[in-house]
Write an enzyme that holds these catalytic residues in place. Sequence first.
Site, short mmCIF file in Angstrom:
data_model
loop_
_atom_site.label_atom_id
_atom_site.label_comp_id
_atom_site.label_asym_id
_atom_site.label_seq_id
_atom_site.Cartn_x
_atom_site.Cartn_y
_atom_site.Cartn_z
N GLU A 105 21.26 -18.17 24.91
CA GLU A 105 22.05 -18.04 23.70
C GLU A 105 22.40 -19.35 23.00
OE1 GLU A 105 22.86 -15.12 22.26
OE2 GLU A 105 21.63 -14.19 23.82
N SER B 84 48.11 42.06 42.12
CA SER B 84 49.04 42.20 43.24
C SER B 84 49.56 40.87 43.77
CB SER B 84 48.38 42.98 44.38
OG SER B 84 48.18 44.34 44.00
#
Length: 706
Positions: A112, A372
């Site tokens: 870079e 139930s």
Amino acid sequence: MARSDIRRSAPQPRGGKPSKPRPGGWRLFFRRLFVWSFSLALIGVLSLAVAVGLAAQSLPGYDQLKASQNEQMIVVRARDGTQIVSLGPSYGKWLPSGQIPQVMKDAILSTEDRRYYSHIGVDPVGIARSFYVRYRDGRFRQGGSTITQQLARTVFLNNSRTFARKVREAVLALAIEWKFSKDQILELYLNKVYFGGGAYGVDSAARKFFGHPGDNLSLPEAAIIAGLVKAPSHYAPTADAAAAVGRAQVVLGLMEENGKVAPSAARAVDFKAIKFAQEGGQNAVRYFTDWALPQLDMLLGDNTRPIEVWTTLDIRLQNTAAAAIRNNAPAGAQGALVSMDRDGAVLAMVGGTDYVTSNYNRAINAVRQPGSAWKLFVYLAALEAGYTPATEVVDEPVTIQGWSPQNSGGGFAGKIDVRTAFAYSKNTVAAQLGNEVGFSSVASMARRFGITTPISTVPSMVLGSNEVRVIDMTRAFAAVSARGRSVEPYGIIKVTTTDGELLYQHETKGSTQLVPENVANGITDLLQSAVAIGTGQAAQIGRPVAGKTGTTSSNKDGWFLGFSSGITTGVWMGRDDNRPVNGLQGGHAPARAFAAYMRVAVAGRPVEKFQTEMVAPAWQLSADDQGQFSGSPDEYYYVDENGNLIEPPGTSATSRRQTPPGDEPAAGPDDADRNGLEPVDAPPAASDDFLDKATGRDSGDGAPPN
């Protein structure tokens, strides 16, 4: 007189020296051009210096730049510290300059900004080279931005390609170089630049792509990471591993060209030996994180710092739970599961058979009829009113306010006891008990134990006509497991910053006694019988289990909820469109899923016998105690729609009976000798012949229907 020639001459200056002729034409033009150019250049330099100086003064300090980021990162961890998911950008750990491998620095500088240590933030040589390449090839093949400029763009600007942005970028780069050292700038860059896959910084990239921290990168790993800066989305190994390696070979060549790696070392690099970290599947945990993480707004308030969230989730149990639902849910049906430890810590949560297909969390958001399973509250109210498991009741036709409930199978058993009626889920008995104690008392009991959805008090409510959430029902059964004490589900243990600063720590609060312990013992007796001899036999796991099945009309919903060895688990199955599911009953697929999960969940835990003896029947309570544990819903504790326990008017925190969780009975000395198995000793209340006749089952048949 003779006339003499007199030569006229120009007057001489006093010094005796001749004057220079005044410039004209082109000479004057170039002189003026030089003067104006120099003046403008001087003004430009001064203006730039002022701009850079002002920018440098306005820049944040180094510590502020280290802490700054564009979005919040949230790392979610399981109870053992394992990272289970990362949300938002990942910044990893901050690596000081001395901890960043030199090979990583060499790779990024070679790629870079090879003249990084010789420029002042802007590299004229690099800019000139990029324009030369543009002239030679007809397009820009390489940029002229320095690492400092990239840092300025990453931290302060955007990626627009306007001239104004480039000018601001250059000014900021010069200001950064003015204010910070080269090592500081490089450290900031390597900890902040984006490397793809959501990873910002070297450490985050190393962890994401290679599965280890960024302070021990190898040469090929550093080359791969350095190559990602040019096009993170294209070269990221998670997107294209071959492209990442190809770009890394280019980086390696640049390092060799710049003398950062010897040719022999470059040739010796074997990229095929690189092992990329595999992305862990998040399907099994996202239902849990979708429930737990929104709670951060309440726990932390306004927070933008990167954080790590330590949760109660057990990865092994979560995977087991997901498999149990997936393997047992009937075709076309969905399933949900919630599992809690004795203190309310959610160990596993499944909101559906597949998160990718449907992220709707049925464990938290769906409201379905419990069938139930609702009888838990009916029988709790009855036991509190004075009934015991041995109390005689009559299973016979009954009509209440024009409503006539029917038993599964259509038969009636006549005189039986409460334990048998519960074990075989007799609807007529539940209706009679609800009518006797009052439907409002049943509603009050449900509120006490954590039901947050609306409750109707019509007679059919005793059979589960009200809609409930899986997590609320699981919470209710967990309170029974805690011998009648309230249980508050939670999923977050602690929250820290990525630097280790503690922001939140869960504190276990004192629990509230919801019903007397003898009532909790009595309902545990009934729940244990339902698994031992009744509708929940498919949930047996070789050690004491207490639980209850639930099935709604036309088999639209199937439930099983129960507990063993301090873990409470609730399972629901059904279709999202509420259509019937052929053969779905609580005692079948849900009970089998419960057992498949619980066998793993309780493995390694001591076997615990249940406390089932009602040493102080409800009808023997004093007048004061009767007043404490009976009455209308408005006169007792209940849980609001947000799951918060609400005290009745006039009740203070000091007047509540508070007992810390975790006092359940421990295993006896003989338990370990049975290899974790404990036979359930809960004999039926009637002979087998009588029960076969009463329930309509043949000898050798499986569990009776719910």
